[in-house]
Structure formats: structure tokens, C-alpha cells
Design a protein around this motif. Structure first.
Motif, mmCIF file in Angstrom:
data_model
loop_
_atom_site.group_PDB
_atom_site.id
_atom_site.type_symbol
_atom_site.label_atom_id
_atom_site.label_comp_id
_atom_site.label_asym_id
_atom_site.label_seq_id
_atom_site.Cartn_x
_atom_site.Cartn_y
_atom_site.Cartn_z
ATOM 1 N N VAL A 1 1.305 -3.605 -1.768
ATOM 2 C CA VAL A 1 0.979 -2.541 -2.731
ATOM 3 C C VAL A 1 -0.512 -2.531 -3.067
ATOM 4 O O VAL A 1 -1.072 -1.477 -3.374
ATOM 5 C CB VAL A 1 1.834 -2.648 -4.010
ATOM 6 C CG1 VAL A 1 3.300 -2.457 -3.698
ATOM 7 C CG2 VAL A 1 1.586 -3.946 -4.747
ATOM 8 N N LEU A 2 -1.173 -3.682 -2.997
ATOM 9 C CA LEU A 2 -2.630 -3.699 -3.184
ATOM 10 C C LEU A 2 -3.302 -2.897 -2.080
ATOM 11 O O LEU A 2 -4.245 -2.127 -2.338
ATOM 12 C CB LEU A 2 -3.145 -5.137 -3.191
ATOM 13 C CG LEU A 2 -2.916 -5.936 -4.473
ATOM 14 C CD1 LEU A 2 -3.219 -7.412 -4.242
ATOM 15 C CD2 LEU A 2 -3.761 -5.397 -5.626
ATOM 16 N N GLU A 3 -2.829 -3.056 -0.867
ATOM 17 C CA GLU A 3 -3.384 -2.302 0.259
ATOM 18 C C GLU A 3 -3.053 -0.824 0.124
ATOM 19 O O GLU A 3 -3.912 0.050 0.328
ATOM 20 C CB GLU A 3 -2.814 -2.855 1.568
ATOM 21 C CG GLU A 3 -3.509 -2.330 2.815
ATOM 22 C CD GLU A 3 -4.926 -2.849 2.961
ATOM 23 O OE1 GLU A 3 -5.779 -2.055 3.437
ATOM 24 O OE2 GLU A 3 -5.186 -4.015 2.614
ATOM 25 N N LEU A 4 -1.821 -0.527 -0.237
ATOM 26 C CA LEU A 4 -1.358 0.856 -0.351
ATOM 27 C C LEU A 4 -2.144 1.628 -1.399
ATOM 28 O O LEU A 4 -2.442 2.810 -1.219
ATOM 29 C CB LEU A 4 0.134 0.871 -0.702
ATOM 30 C CG LEU A 4 0.801 2.233 -0.885
ATOM 31 C CD1 LEU A 4 0.755 3.027 0.411
ATOM 32 C CD2 LEU A 4 2.240 2.060 -1.356
ATOM 33 N N THR A 5 -2.506 0.967 -2.499
ATOM 34 C CA THR A 5 -3.198 1.651 -3.602
ATOM 35 C C THR A 5 -4.710 1.517 -3.537
ATOM 36 O O THR A 5 -5.416 1.954 -4.454
ATOM 37 C CB THR A 5 -2.709 1.106 -4.953
ATOM 38 O OG1 THR A 5 -2.900 -0.321 -4.983
ATOM 39 C CG2 THR A 5 -1.251 1.432 -5.180
ATOM 40 N N GLY A 6 -5.231 0.956 -2.467
ATOM 41 C CA GLY A 6 -6.676 0.857 -2.305
ATOM 42 C C GLY A 6 -7.333 -0.203 -3.155
ATOM 43 O O GLY A 6 -8.556 -0.159 -3.379
#
Length: 321
Positions: A111-116
């Protein structure tokens, strides 16, 4: 799927939500709209089990949130800002939430990657901008990879790139068959992404429909014509009984209120009149919203006192605590 049936909430003598029924189906983005004090935040809190209804029910996939076997895997929510731990890093904050919900730690990185936010994962949350905190709130809501997503003002504080990212994310999640339920005051952005709307005022349902139904119901404002033969076109249209306004300036613009663009074009062709532009002016969501909620606004311009029946303002959209 999210449903409300006869949902009612009283705070003492104040009726914040009044016999409200609506649904947010799977595979669609449903926008939850209303003026300040309408009861949106209170409703969303009842859906998430944070406030107990005085009467009625709010269900997620047919169950109260308290009865769901695995809440984070069924519904994710971002309802209020300011609840993050400012001294924690973003990764630690999400890791704590994942541990509490018995979710795999690998989901934190996803989710860190998904949300930038991957590049800012080790920064303290207290140093984040408003837009970054919004992304963190969305990341938290997505931790359980839920089938239902409830977001209160998800676009607030985001830059244009962030707004486009939210649009793309919500559209993608809805296309996967998930239920997306959002509230926002940014009506132009809602219009760009929403499939359906639920509009409330003073705790009561005003309308529930698809965006297509709203546009069909609202109809069109006018046909706007740019022509060097404006005087002749106005005469032809008025002889045909059309309601016309003209601005005989350098651009010679004619507004026709009861004829479609195709009808105006055909009449101009029949009389050999030149057209430089022909536009069908549509009703925007903002215009439709203002008309729908005209009688349910708590505060008005011009120093007018709030209505005696208005819900007192205390939360982000004026709902009582």
C-alpha cells in the motif's frame, strides 16, 4: 455493497439523520453529497459502527460492521484526519495497524507503493503535508484489500497529480467489482469520477440516482451559437417560436433555450445562415446540486442567521459529535 435502511440518529433534541435509506452497489463509485450540516459524517460513522443509530440499520455486505468476521478485509475507511501518530514513521504506523488487524506485513509495502509513499516510508507522519496525510489515510483504508471502501473527502489537500491518481485508483477498484462510497465538496471532481450520487440535506434523502439519470432529469441549459448572421438567425428562431437571447457583439453569440443544437443547425442550414460554433450547454453537477439543496442549506451568504431547525456544526461537514 453498502445499504442504509431508515437510518436515524438523534443527539438529544437534535435530529441529525432522519429515516435515511440508500444503497451503494458493487462495481460503482457512489458519491455522498450534501451541504454543511447535512449529516454526511454522522451517516458514515454509523455505517462504520462508530456511532450507534437511534433507529434503522446500516449494513455492509448484508451485515452490521460489528458482525463482520474480518472487518479490514471487508471494509476500509478514511473518515477523519488527524488520528495518525505524528512521531511514528509511515511504515511503522501502517505496520502497527496491520499487526492489530492480523494482516500480513507484506501488505504494508504494497500500500505504500500503491499510494506513492514508498520513498517517504521512514519519515515521521508529523512532517507530512496535508496531501501526504491523505495518501496515508487511503493507504490505511486499503491495508486489508477490502471489497468496500468508504472515503470522506479523499481529494482534499491533493495536488493535481494526486487528484488524477485518486480518480484512477477509485475507477480501477470499482472496475474490480468493489463498492466505492465517497463524500466530497469538490463537485467538479465528483462529476469526473462518480457513477451514482446520493444527496442529503438536513439528514434526509433528497435524491439517489445515477449520474446519467441526473443529467437526463436536469436536461440542458441552452444551445449556444456563434454566427456572423446573428440578427437573421434570431429572427428565424423567434418566428419559429423559440426563446432566444442574443449578444450582438464582435463575437455575435446567440443563446437558444428551447431548441437542441441539431434543431438550430438544421434551421440555419435551411436559411443559408453561417455558423461558426454550435454548443449544447449541459447542466453541471454543481448546478444540479445547488438546485437540489436550495432548501437545505444551513448557512447562507449575506449574514443570514442559521435556520432554527439546522443541525449544529461541529465536524468536518457540520455534524454533531
Amino acid at each position: 455493497m453498502i445499504t442504509a435502511e431508515n437510518l436515524t440518529k438523534r443527539y438529544g433534541k437534535t435530529l441529525a439523520v432522519d429515516a435515511l435509506s440508500f444503497s451503494a452497489p458493487r462495481g460503482a463509485i457512489t458519491a455522498f453529497l450534501g451541504p454543511n450540516g447535512a449529516g454526511k459524517s454522522t451517516t458514515m460513522r454509523m455505517v462504520m459502527g462508530l456511532d450507534r443509530p437511534s433507529r434503522g440499520s446500516a449494513l455492509i455486505d448484508g451485515k452490521r460492521v460489528q458482525d463482520l468476521p474480518a472487518v479490514p478485509r471487508t471494509v476500509g475507511a478514511m473518515l477523519e484526519m488527524g488520528n495518525h501518530q505524528p512521531r511514528m514513521s509511515a511504515r511503522a504506523y501502517l505496520g502497527w495497524q496491520a499487526h492489530s488487524a492480523r494482516l500480513p506485513r507484506t501488505r504494508v509495502s504494497e500500500v505504500l507503493e500503491l499510494t506513492g509513499l514508498a520513498s517517504a516510508a521512514r519519515r515521521q507522519v508529523g512532517s507530512f503535508s496535508l496531501g501526504m496525510r491523505q495518501r496515508l489515510g487511503i493507504a490505511s483504508a486499503l491495508l486489508g484489500d477490502p471489497e468496500n471502501l468508504i472515503l470522506d473527502e479523499p481529494i482534499n489537500g491533493l495536488d493535481p497529480q494526486g487528484v488524477l491518481w485518486v480518480r484512477s485508483l477509485l475507477t480501477h477498484l470499482a472496475a474490480q467489482g468493489r463498492t466505492i462510497f465517497i463524500s466530497s465538496h469538490l463537485l467538479a471532481e465528483v462529476e469526473a469520477v462518480a457513477d451514482r450520487i446520493v444527496v442529503i440535506g438536513r439528514g434526509r434523502l433528497i435524491t439517489e440516482c445515477s449520474m446519467a439519470e441526473l443529467r437526463e432529469r436536469a436536461g440542458t441549459r441552452a444551445t449556444i451559437v456563434s454566427t456572423p448572421d446573428a440578427k437573421k438567425l434570431v429572427r428565424v428562431l423567434r418566428e419559429d417560436g423559440a426563446q432566444v437571447e442574443s449578444e450582438l457583439s464582435a463575437q455575435e453569440v446567440v443563446r437558444v433555450f428551447d431548441r437542441s443544437a441539431s434543431q438550430v443547425g438544421e434551421m440555419a442550414a435551411e436559411h443559408s445562415l453561417r455558423l461558426h460554433g454550435l454548443l449544447q450547454e449541459k447542466v453541471t453537477l454543481e448546478q444540479a446540486f445547488m438546485e437540489l439543496t436550495a432548501g437545505a442549506v444551513e448557512f447562507r451568504d449575506g449574514g443570514q442567521e442559521p435556520s432554527a431547525t439546522a443541525v449544529p456544526s461541529a465536524m468536518s461537514d457540520g455534524d454533531p459529535q
